[in-house]
Design a protein around this motif. Structure first.
Motif, PDB file in Angstrom:
ATOM      1  N   LEU A 164     -37.596  16.174  -2.313  1.00 11.18           N
ATOM      2  CA  LEU A 164     -37.513  15.310  -3.491  1.00 11.18           C
ATOM      3  C   LEU A 164     -37.720  13.845  -3.121  1.00 11.18           C
ATOM      4  CD1 LEU A 164     -36.842  15.031  -6.529  1.00 11.18           C
ATOM      5  CD2 LEU A 164     -34.452  14.770  -5.860  1.00 11.18           C
ATOM      6  N   ALA A 165     -37.131  13.419  -2.012  1.00 14.01           N
ATOM      7  CA  ALA A 165     -37.157  12.002  -1.647  1.00 14.01           C
ATOM      8  C   ALA A 165     -38.495  11.548  -1.079  1.00 14.01           C
ATOM      9  CB  ALA A 165     -36.049  11.715  -0.633  1.00 14.01           C
ATOM     10  N   PHE A 166     -39.140  12.416  -0.274  1.00 18.53           N
ATOM     11  CA  PHE A 166     -40.294  11.968   0.497  1.00 18.53           C
ATOM     12  C   PHE A 166     -41.638  12.484  -0.006  1.00 18.53           C
ATOM     13  CE2 PHE A 166     -36.734  11.641   3.483  1.00 18.53           C
ATOM     14  CZ  PHE A 166     -36.919  10.349   3.974  1.00 18.53           C
ATOM     15  N   ARG A 167     -41.656  13.510  -0.843  1.00 20.10           N
ATOM     16  CA  ARG A 167     -42.939  13.999  -1.350  1.00 20.10           C
ATOM     17  C   ARG A 167     -43.529  13.032  -2.362  1.00 20.10           C
ATOM     18  NH1 ARG A 167     -44.425  19.688  -1.293  1.00 20.10           N
ATOM     19  NH2 ARG A 167     -42.910  20.948  -0.148  1.00 20.10           N
ATOM     20  N   PRO A 168     -44.793  12.656  -2.220  1.00 23.20           N
ATOM     21  CA  PRO A 168     -45.440  11.864  -3.279  1.00 23.20           C
ATOM     22  C   PRO A 168     -45.465  12.657  -4.584  1.00 23.20           C
ATOM     23  CG  PRO A 168     -46.758  11.871  -1.267  1.00 23.20           C
ATOM     24  CD  PRO A 168     -45.699  12.917  -1.080  1.00 23.20           C
ATOM     25  N   ALA A 169     -45.392  11.973  -5.691  1.00 19.16           N
ATOM     26  CA  ALA A 169     -45.493  12.644  -6.989  1.00 19.16           C
ATOM     27  C   ALA A 169     -46.819  13.382  -7.076  1.00 19.16           C
ATOM     28  CB  ALA A 169     -45.383  11.622  -8.117  1.00 19.16           C
ATOM     29  N   ALA A 170     -46.820  14.531  -7.745  1.00 15.55           N
ATOM     30  CA  ALA A 170     -48.046  15.311  -7.903  1.00 15.55           C
ATOM     31  C   ALA A 170     -49.033  14.555  -8.786  1.00 15.55           C
ATOM     32  CB  ALA A 170     -47.724  16.675  -8.505  1.00 15.55           C
ATOM     33  N   LEU A 171     -50.305  14.847  -8.611  1.00 13.54           N
ATOM     34  CA  LEU A 171     -51.328  14.240  -9.457  1.00 13.54           C
ATOM     35  C   LEU A 171     -51.054  14.557 -10.920  1.00 13.54           C
ATOM     36  CD1 LEU A 171     -54.498  15.026  -7.327  1.00 13.54           C
ATOM     37  CD2 LEU A 171     -53.648  12.739  -7.879  1.00 13.54           C
ATOM     38  N   ASN A 172     -51.275  13.578 -11.766  1.00 21.30           N
ATOM     39  CA  ASN A 172     -51.112  13.720 -13.216  1.00 21.30           C
ATOM     40  C   ASN A 172     -49.680  14.098 -13.613  1.00 21.30           C
ATOM     41  OD1 ASN A 172     -52.520  13.409 -15.705  1.00 21.30           O
ATOM     42  ND2 ASN A 172     -52.324  15.605 -16.039  1.00 21.30           N
ATOM     43  N   THR A 173     -48.697  13.639 -12.823  1.00 22.64           N
ATOM     44  CA  THR A 173     -47.284  13.904 -13.109  1.00 22.64           C
ATOM     45  C   THR A 173     -46.507  12.599 -13.086  1.00 22.64           C
ATOM     46  OG1 THR A 173     -47.383  16.111 -12.129  1.00 22.64           O
ATOM     47  CG2 THR A 173     -45.210  15.121 -12.331  1.00 22.64           C
ATOM     48  N   ARG A 174     -45.606  12.436 -14.040  1.00 23.99           N
ATOM     49  CA  ARG A 174     -44.731  11.267 -14.081  1.00 23.99           C
ATOM     50  C   ARG A 174     -43.295  11.717 -13.810  1.00 23.99           C
ATOM     51  NH1 ARG A 174     -43.357   7.967 -19.625  1.00 23.99           N
ATOM     52  NH2 ARG A 174     -42.763  10.101 -20.198  1.00 23.99           N
ATOM     53  N   VAL A 175     -42.610  10.996 -12.905  1.00 22.16           N
ATOM     54  CA  VAL A 175     -41.198  11.268 -12.640  1.00 22.16           C
ATOM     55  C   VAL A 175     -40.390  10.183 -13.340  1.00 22.16           C
ATOM     56  CG1 VAL A 175     -39.436  11.672 -10.894  1.00 22.16           C
ATOM     57  CG2 VAL A 175     -41.826  12.252 -10.407  1.00 22.16           C
ATOM     58  N   THR A 176     -39.520  10.569 -14.263  1.00 22.24           N
ATOM     59  CA  THR A 176     -38.747   9.612 -15.059  1.00 22.24           C
ATOM     60  C   THR A 176     -37.314   9.558 -14.543  1.00 22.24           C
ATOM     61  OG1 THR A 176     -38.304  11.371 -16.678  1.00 22.24           O
ATOM     62  CG2 THR A 176     -40.147   9.904 -17.131  1.00 22.24           C
ATOM     63  N   CYS A 177     -36.831   8.341 -14.325  1.00 23.17           N
ATOM     64  CA  CYS A 177     -35.514   8.137 -13.721  1.00 23.17           C
ATOM     65  C   CYS A 177     -34.721   7.081 -14.481  1.00 23.17           C
ATOM     66  CB  CYS A 177     -35.650   7.690 -12.261  1.00 23.17           C
ATOM     67  SG  CYS A 177     -36.687   8.741 -11.240  1.00 23.17           S
ATOM     68  N   ARG A 178     -33.429   7.068 -14.198  1.00 22.55           N
ATOM     69  CA  ARG A 178     -32.506   6.077 -14.746  1.00 22.55           C
ATOM     70  C   ARG A 178     -31.687   5.512 -13.595  1.00 22.55           C
ATOM     71  NH1 ARG A 178     -28.272   8.281 -19.099  1.00 22.55           N
ATOM     72  NH2 ARG A 178     -30.253   8.976 -20.004  1.00 22.55           N
ATOM     73  N   ILE A 179     -31.465   4.203 -13.584  1.00 24.87           N
ATOM     74  CA  ILE A 179     -30.643   3.558 -12.551  1.00 24.87           C
ATOM     75  C   ILE A 179     -29.465   2.870 -13.232  1.00 24.87           C
ATOM     76  CG2 ILE A 179     -30.537   1.757 -10.783  1.00 24.87           C
ATOM     77  CD1 ILE A 179     -33.442   2.263 -10.155  1.00 24.87           C
ATOM     78  N   CYS A 180     -28.267   3.135 -12.724  1.00 27.79           N
ATOM     79  CA  CYS A 180     -27.054   2.481 -13.216  1.00 27.79           C
ATOM     80  C   CYS A 180     -26.499   1.582 -12.117  1.00 27.79           C
ATOM     81  CB  CYS A 180     -26.000   3.514 -13.627  1.00 27.79           C
ATOM     82  SG  CYS A 180     -26.541   4.625 -14.945  1.00 27.79           S
ATOM     83  N   ARG A 181     -26.177   0.354 -12.482  1.00 31.48           N
ATOM     84  CA  ARG A 181     -25.629  -0.615 -11.525  1.00 31.48           C
ATOM     85  C   ARG A 181     -24.122  -0.740 -11.730  1.00 31.48           C
ATOM     86  NH1 ARG A 181     -28.015  -6.595 -11.794  1.00 31.48           N
ATOM     87  NH2 ARG A 181     -27.385  -6.276 -13.968  1.00 31.48           N
ATOM     88  N   PHE A 182     -23.375  -0.689 -10.629  1.00 29.95           N
ATOM     89  CA  PHE A 182     -21.918  -0.829 -10.659  1.00 29.95           C
ATOM     90  C   PHE A 182     -21.551  -2.045  -9.817  1.00 29.95           C
ATOM     91  CE2 PHE A 182     -23.038   3.585 -11.216  1.00 29.95           C
ATOM     92  CZ  PHE A 182     -22.244   3.991 -12.284  1.00 29.95           C
ATOM     93  N   ARG A 183     -20.929  -3.034 -10.452  1.00 31.57           N
ATOM     94  CA  ARG A 183     -20.601  -4.271  -9.733  1.00 31.57           C
ATOM     95  C   ARG A 183     -19.298  -4.876 -10.249  1.00 31.57           C
ATOM     96  NH1 ARG A 183     -24.750  -8.808 -12.170  1.00 31.57           N
ATOM     97  NH2 ARG A 183     -24.536  -8.251 -14.345  1.00 31.57           N
ATOM     98  N   ASP A 184     -18.306  -4.044 -10.445  1.00 30.23           N
ATOM     99  CA  ASP A 184     -17.005  -4.508 -10.919  1.00 30.23           C
ATOM    100  C   ASP A 184     -16.127  -4.925  -9.739  1.00 30.23           C
ATOM    101  OD1 ASP A 184     -17.723  -3.931 -13.522  1.00 30.23           O
ATOM    102  OD2 ASP A 184     -16.969  -1.869 -13.400  1.00 30.23           O
ATOM    103  N   GLY A 185     -15.175  -5.794 -10.008  1.00 28.57           N
ATOM    104  CA  GLY A 185     -14.181  -6.173  -9.007  1.00 28.57           C
ATOM    105  C   GLY A 185     -14.791  -6.725  -7.747  1.00 28.57           C
TER     106      GLY A 185
END
Length: 333
Positions: A69-90
């Motif tokens: 999952l981490a190192f394979r390039p995305a396949a041709l004609n494929t989009r990988v959709t992600c979400r990033i959450c930032r935590f910076r309390d205290g």
């Protein structure tokens, strides 16, 4: 020196894994560049075939699956959709933590797959990226525990104008020390250099939005990423690029936003995936095809962001490029 071997990570496919607060940039890490707003209207560009969204059907169950999952390039004609959450309390205000989830847009299902932590006691910005693996709980049959495995790191220069992404491994100088000491332990291989990001100097943001250059290696004809483990500074991606030896490098840039007189802002068309203006919003393209978005990243809430990427980059590279956008840049703003 670099090896001529290639990774066994040809392309990422779904079959591999089958079985709030205000939205402005106040309080961010020193951002003073011109913000980039999502374009109000969507302009569709007709391409031969619409891309298919990658679907992660279940959590990661082994280190091999995590590496795929981490190192394979995305396949041709494929989009990988992600979400990033930032935590910076205290106490984490200056050393945030970022969690990356792969998102299935049709169902809203998400899977936590990576975490990045900004390290303390470092003279430069330094992030460690780990991956999440679900392992069987021996004491409770049928249940799982999560384990984190180090995948790589991102490190900047002092001014925050250049960043380098490495895989988990040993620094070349330390490797030489290990070899000379005839250590019998399980030593790590020399780290692989996976990419670099350069930001053009832009004192106080007078030149407008940020300008980025992303460096990595071109893939082989069979879609594999060449292994690249430089042992000297002159062999690194940044050194090759600055010396004009970029023949075997893939050089990408962020797409230049357009000024909109009506909104009095710079805009990019994120096709609804980005909803808030931010200096961090960007799209990555190749100069030969400005309509093919290799990667896009942007804000949807103060501490929530979307990240989408396509061939030829991999998830670890995309996450690392996004992390460089969060960082304060003394000479760029």
């Amino acid at each position: 020196m670099s090896s001529s071997n290639t990774h066994n990570y040809p392309q990422l496919t779904s079959s591999t894994f089958t079985s709030h607060p205000t939205a402005d940039d106040s309080g961010d890490e020193g951002d003073m560049d011109a913000t980039i707003a999502p374009q109000a209207t969507t302009i569709r560009v007709t391409r031969p075939v619409d891309p298919t969204d990658f679907v992660l059907a279940r959590p990661i169950l082994s280190q091999k699956e995590l590496n795929d999952l981490a190192f394979r390039p995305a396949a041709l004609n494929t989009r990988v959709t992600c979400r990033i959450c930032r935590f910076r309390d205290g106490f984490d205000k200056l050393h945030p933590q970022y969690k990356l989830y792969i998102e299935h847009l049709a169902t809203g299902e998400i899977h936590h797959v990576m975490t990045a932590k900004k390290q303390r006691k470092s003279q430069t910005s330094y992030y460690t990226i780990t991956g999440v693996v679900h392992v069987a709980n021996a004491s409770q049959p049928g249940s799982f525990m999560t384990e984190e495995m180090v995948l790589g790191k991102v490190r900047s220069n002092f001014l925050g104008t250049s960043f380098v992404l490495y895989s988990h491994g040993t620094h070349p100088d330390k490797k030489k020390e290990q070899d000379s000491s005839n250590s019998n332990g399980k030593d790590l291989d020399i780290r692989e250099e996976l990419g670099a990001v350069l930001y053009d100097p832009n004192i106080l943001g007078f030149k407008g939005p940020r300008k980025m250059t992303i460096l990595t290696h071109t893939l082989t004809r069979d879609g594999k990423r060449p292994e690249f483990r430089p042992e000297t500074e002159s062999d690194t991606l940044l050194a090759k690029y600055r010396d004009g030896h970029a023949k075997d490098l893939l050089v990408l840039h962020n797409k230049s936003p357009q000024w909109n007189d009506e909104t009095q802002s710079f805009v990019l068309n994120f096709s609804g995936r980005v909803t808030q203006a931010s200096v961090k919003n960007f799209q990555v393209v190749h100069d030969n095809d400005l309509d093919y978005i290799v990667m896009q990243f942007g804000r949807v809430e103060r501490d929530y962001f979307t990240l989408d990427y396509k061939y030829p980059i991999c998830l670890l590279q995309a996450f690392a490029i996004a992390l460089t956008s969060f960082d304060a840049k003394l000479a760029c703003e």
